[in-house]
Design an enzyme around this catalytic site. Structure first.
Site, PDB file in Angstrom:
ATOM      1  N   HIS A 103      -3.170  -0.045  -6.760  1.00 54.23           N
ATOM      2  CA  HIS A 103      -3.133   1.044  -5.781  1.00 54.23           C
ATOM      3  C   HIS A 103      -3.743   2.305  -6.379  1.00 54.23           C
ATOM      4  CE1 HIS A 103       0.618   1.091  -8.072  1.00 54.23           C
ATOM      5  NE2 HIS A 103       0.577   2.404  -7.973  1.00 54.23           N
ATOM      6  N   HIS A 105      -3.599   6.533  -5.967  1.00 54.95           N
ATOM      7  CA  HIS A 105      -2.866   7.684  -5.448  1.00 54.95           C
ATOM      8  C   HIS A 105      -3.871   8.729  -4.973  1.00 54.95           C
ATOM      9  CE1 HIS A 105       1.057   6.706  -7.545  1.00 54.95           C
ATOM     10  NE2 HIS A 105       0.229   5.998  -8.269  1.00 54.95           N
TER      11      HIS A 105
HETATM   12  P1  AMP Z   1       2.620   3.591  -9.950  1.00 60.70           P
HETATM   13  O1  AMP Z   1       3.580   4.164 -10.939  1.00 60.70           O
HETATM   14  O2  AMP Z   1       1.229   4.056 -10.093  1.00 60.70           O
HETATM   15  O3  AMP Z   1       2.756   2.080  -9.973  1.00 60.70           O
HETATM   16  O4  AMP Z   1       3.060   4.148  -8.557  1.00 60.70           O
HETATM   17  C1  AMP Z   1       3.867   3.495  -7.656  1.00 60.70           C
HETATM   18  C2  AMP Z   1       4.097   4.486  -6.555  1.00 60.70           C
HETATM   19  O5  AMP Z   1       4.654   3.800  -5.474  1.00 60.70           O
HETATM   20  C3  AMP Z   1       5.048   5.624  -6.916  1.00 60.70           C
HETATM   21  O6  AMP Z   1       4.392   6.863  -6.720  1.00 60.70           O
HETATM   22  C4  AMP Z   1       6.221   5.419  -5.976  1.00 60.70           C
HETATM   23  O7  AMP Z   1       6.751   6.642  -5.521  1.00 60.70           O
HETATM   24  C5  AMP Z   1       5.585   4.634  -4.845  1.00 60.70           C
HETATM   25  N1  AMP Z   1       6.477   3.762  -4.101  1.00 60.70           N
HETATM   26  C6  AMP Z   1       7.421   2.923  -4.578  1.00 60.70           C
HETATM   27  N2  AMP Z   1       8.015   2.257  -3.570  1.00 60.70           N
HETATM   28  C7  AMP Z   1       7.423   2.672  -2.427  1.00 60.70           C
HETATM   29  C8  AMP Z   1       7.581   2.360  -1.047  1.00 60.70           C
HETATM   30  N3  AMP Z   1       8.488   1.468  -0.634  1.00 60.70           N
HETATM   31  N4  AMP Z   1       6.818   2.989  -0.140  1.00 60.70           N
HETATM   32  C9  AMP Z   1       5.888   3.905  -0.540  1.00 60.70           C
HETATM   33  N5  AMP Z   1       5.686   4.245  -1.826  1.00 60.70           N
HETATM   34  C10 AMP Z   1       6.436   3.639  -2.760  1.00 60.70           C
END
Ligand code: AMP
Length: 141
Positions: A103, A105
Site C-alpha cells: 500500500h 500512503h
Molecule cells: P503500514 O505501517 O505502512 O503497514 O501502514 C498500515 C496503515 O494501515 C496504518 O497507517 C494504519 O493506520 C492503517 N490501517 C490499519 N487497519 C486499517 C483499516 N481497517 N482501515 C484503514 N486503514 C487501516
C-alpha cells in the site's frame, strides 16, 4: 523473504468483509481512508493483486497502482484544499510496515502542517466519512 499472506486486513477490505471509507476503485486498485490518519485526508492506495510490499511486487502491478496513487494524490490535494502531498510506503517490519499487503500512503499537506506519528490514534468515523466525500468529489476521470 517471507511470503505474501492473503489473510490480512486489506484483503478483508477488498473482499468487503470489513468496512472502509472508499475513495476510488478500478479493476486493479482500491483507495480508502486510513483509520489512523497522520494528517487530515490521509488515505491509502492498494493493488487488488496481493504482494507483501514493494520488494516482492510484480512491476506490472506497480505501474497500475502508481497510476492510481497519482489520481488519488491529485484528488486528495484538491479535495482537502492542500498545497502538496507526501507519498509514504513502508517495507517490512524493520522499516515500519504493519499491514503486509502493498500500500501507498497519501498525505495531503499545507505549509506548516504537522504530521502525527505513524499508526497513532483512531479517527472519528464521521470525520473520515466527510474527508472521503471531499476527496471522492475531487477525483477526475
Ligand atoms: P503500514 O505501517 O505502512 O503497514 O501502514 C498500515 C496503515 O494501515 C496504518 O497507517 C494504519 O493506520 C492503517 N490501517 C490499519 N487497519 C486499517 C483499516 N481497517 N482501515 C484503514 N486503514 C487501516
Amino acid at each position: 523473504m517471507t511470503q505474501y499472506d492473503p489473510n490480512n486486513i486489506f484483503t478483508k477490505i477488498l473482499k468487503g468483509e470489513i468496512p472502509s471509507h472508499k475513495i476510488f476503485e478500478d479493476d486493479h486498485t482500491l483507495a480508502f481512508m486510513d483509520v489512523m490518519p497522520m494528517v487530515d485526508g490521509h488515505c491509502l492506495v492498494i493493488p487488488k493483486r496481493g504482494s507483501r510490499n514493494l520488494l516482492d511486487a510484480d512491476p506490472t502491478v506497480l505501474a497500475q497502482v502508481m497510476a492510481a496513487v497519482q489520481k488519488v494524490a491529485r484528488a486528495a490535494v484538491k479535495g482537502m484544499g492542500a498545497e502538496g502531498c507526501q507519498i509514504r510506503q513502508y517495507n517490512e517490519q524493520a522499516a515500519g510496515q504493519t499491514v503486509f499487503h502493498l500500500h501507498f500512503h497519501v498525505l495531503p499537506l499545507r505549509t506548516g502542517d504537522s504530521v502525527k506519528p505513524h499508526v497513532g490514534g483512531m479517527a472519528d468515523h464521521a470525520v473520515l466519512a466527510r474527508h472521503a466525500e471531499l476527496i471522492r468529489a475531487a477525483i477526475e476521470g
